[in-house]
Design a protein around this motif. Structure first.
Motif, PDB file in Angstrom:
ATOM      1  N   ARG A  81       2.031  42.977   9.307  1.00 17.23           N
ATOM      2  CA  ARG A  81       3.051  42.075   9.453  1.00 17.23           C
ATOM      3  C   ARG A  81       3.793  41.419   8.276  1.00 17.23           C
ATOM      4  O   ARG A  81       4.746  40.642   8.455  1.00 17.23           O
ATOM      5  CB  ARG A  81       2.310  40.830  10.211  1.00 17.23           C
ATOM      6  N   GLY A  82       3.365  41.861   7.118  1.00 10.66           N
ATOM      7  CA  GLY A  82       4.072  41.530   5.886  1.00 10.66           C
ATOM      8  C   GLY A  82       3.290  40.048   5.245  1.00 10.66           C
ATOM      9  O   GLY A  82       4.339  39.510   4.635  1.00 10.66           O
ATOM     10  N   ARG A  83       2.379  39.738   5.608  1.00 10.25           N
ATOM     11  CA  ARG A  83       1.576  38.493   5.302  1.00 10.25           C
ATOM     12  C   ARG A  83       1.176  38.745   3.890  1.00 10.25           C
ATOM     13  O   ARG A  83       0.776  39.768   3.535  1.00 10.25           O
ATOM     14  CB  ARG A  83       0.579  38.121   6.342  1.00 10.25           C
ATOM     15  N   LYS A  84       1.049  37.370   3.252  1.00  7.95           N
ATOM     16  CA  LYS A  84       0.540  37.606   2.008  1.00  7.95           C
ATOM     17  C   LYS A  84      -0.762  38.031   1.797  1.00  7.95           C
ATOM     18  O   LYS A  84      -1.661  37.707   2.592  1.00  7.95           O
ATOM     19  CB  LYS A  84       0.747  36.172   1.225  1.00  7.95           C
ATOM     20  N   GLY A  85      -1.017  39.108   0.920  1.00  6.24           N
ATOM     21  CA  GLY A  85      -2.257  39.422   0.638  1.00  6.24           C
ATOM     22  C   GLY A  85      -2.721  40.647   1.547  1.00  6.24           C
ATOM     23  O   GLY A  85      -3.854  41.378   1.381  1.00  6.24           O
ATOM     24  N   GLU A  86      -1.770  41.005   2.337  1.00 10.82           N
ATOM     25  CA  GLU A  86      -1.969  42.023   3.587  1.00 10.82           C
ATOM     26  C   GLU A  86      -1.999  43.561   2.802  1.00 10.82           C
ATOM     27  O   GLU A  86      -0.894  43.701   2.138  1.00 10.82           O
ATOM     28  CB  GLU A  86      -1.042  41.671   4.528  1.00 10.82           C
ATOM     29  N   ARG A  87      -2.849  44.372   3.052  1.00 10.34           N
ATOM     30  CA  ARG A  87      -2.476  45.581   2.769  1.00 10.34           C
ATOM     31  C   ARG A  87      -1.442  46.365   2.997  1.00 10.34           C
ATOM     32  O   ARG A  87      -1.208  46.324   4.418  1.00 10.34           O
ATOM     33  CB  ARG A  87      -3.876  46.676   2.858  1.00 10.34           C
TER      34      ARG A  87
END
Length: 179
Positions: A81-87
Motif C-alpha cells: 500500500r506504500g505505507r511508511k516502513g512497508e517492505r
C-alpha cells in the motif's frame, strides 16, 4: 555456496528426476492500465474507474515442468500500500516459503533457475538454499530476461488485467472490437 549446489557437476533435472522450475517476480499498480475493449462501431467505449489506485500487487511465481507431468504455475502475492516502513519487495523468507510450498506441492526435488536479483544472491538466501537438500539453483546470466519463460506469463497477465477492472461502461450492447 558449495559447488554442487550451483549445478557445478552439470547435473540436469532429468538426471536428478527433479522438477525444472523458472522463478521470477513482477509488480502491477492497482490502477488499471489502458486496454482494448468492445464497443459499438463508431462509439468509443468509456470505462469509469473510481479511486486513485494507490498501491501495488507484487507476484512471485514459478513455472514447474517435468516430463510426463502437466506444467504448473505456483505463486505468492503480496499487496503493498506504500505505507511508511512497508517492505517494497519480497524478502528471502518469502522466497523460501514459495520454494517450500512448491516442493510440497510437486513432491520431489527442484532444479531452480532464477535471475540475479539482490534478494536471490544475498548471504541469507544462500544459507536458506543450503538447508534444502532437495534444491539445486542455476542462475541466469545478467540482463537475459528472454531466457526466463515466466516473463511471458507476467506480460500476458498485465495485458489481461486491462479488461478486468470495469465498473461502468457508457455504451450499450451491440459490440465490436476497438483498439
Amino acid at each position: 555456496m558449495a559447488q554442487r549446489r550451483l549445478a557445478g557437476g552439470k547435473r540436469t533435472a532429468a538426471d536428478l528426476d527433479a522438477w525444472l522450475c523458472f522463478q521470477d517476480e513482477a509488480g502491477q499498480g492497482l490502477r488499471p492500465p489502458k486496454g482494448r475493449s468492445w464497443g459499438r462501431r463508431g462509439v468509443t467505449p468509456v470505462v469509469t474507474v473510481s479511486g486513485s489506485g494507490s498501491g501495488t500487487v507484487m507476484i512471485a511465481g514459478l513455472i514447474a515442468t517435468k516430463p510426463g507431468h502437466m506444467p504448473r504455475l505456483i505463486y505468492r502475492i503480496r499487496l503493498r500500500r506504500g505505507r511508511k516502513g512497508e517492505r517494497k519487495s519480497f524478502s528471502e523468507a518469502d522466497y523460501a516459503a514459495l520454494l517450500d510450498a512448491a516442493h510440497q506441492q510437486l513432491g520431489g526435488p527442484i532444479v531452480l533457475v532464477w535471475d540475479n536479483l539482490n534478494t536471490h544472491i544475498s548471504a541469507r538466501m544462500q544459507e536458506l538454499v543450503e538447508h534444502r537438500a532437495w534444491l539445486t539453483v542455476i542462475r541466469l546470466p545478467p540482463y537475459a530476461p528472454e531466457l526466463n519463460p515466466v516473463e511471458a506469463v507476467w506480460a500476458h497477465l498485465k495485458r489481461s488485467l486491462a479488461n478486468l477492472a470495469k465498473k461502468t461502461s457508457t455504451n450499450s450492447p451491440g459490440w465490436s472490437r476497438h483498439d
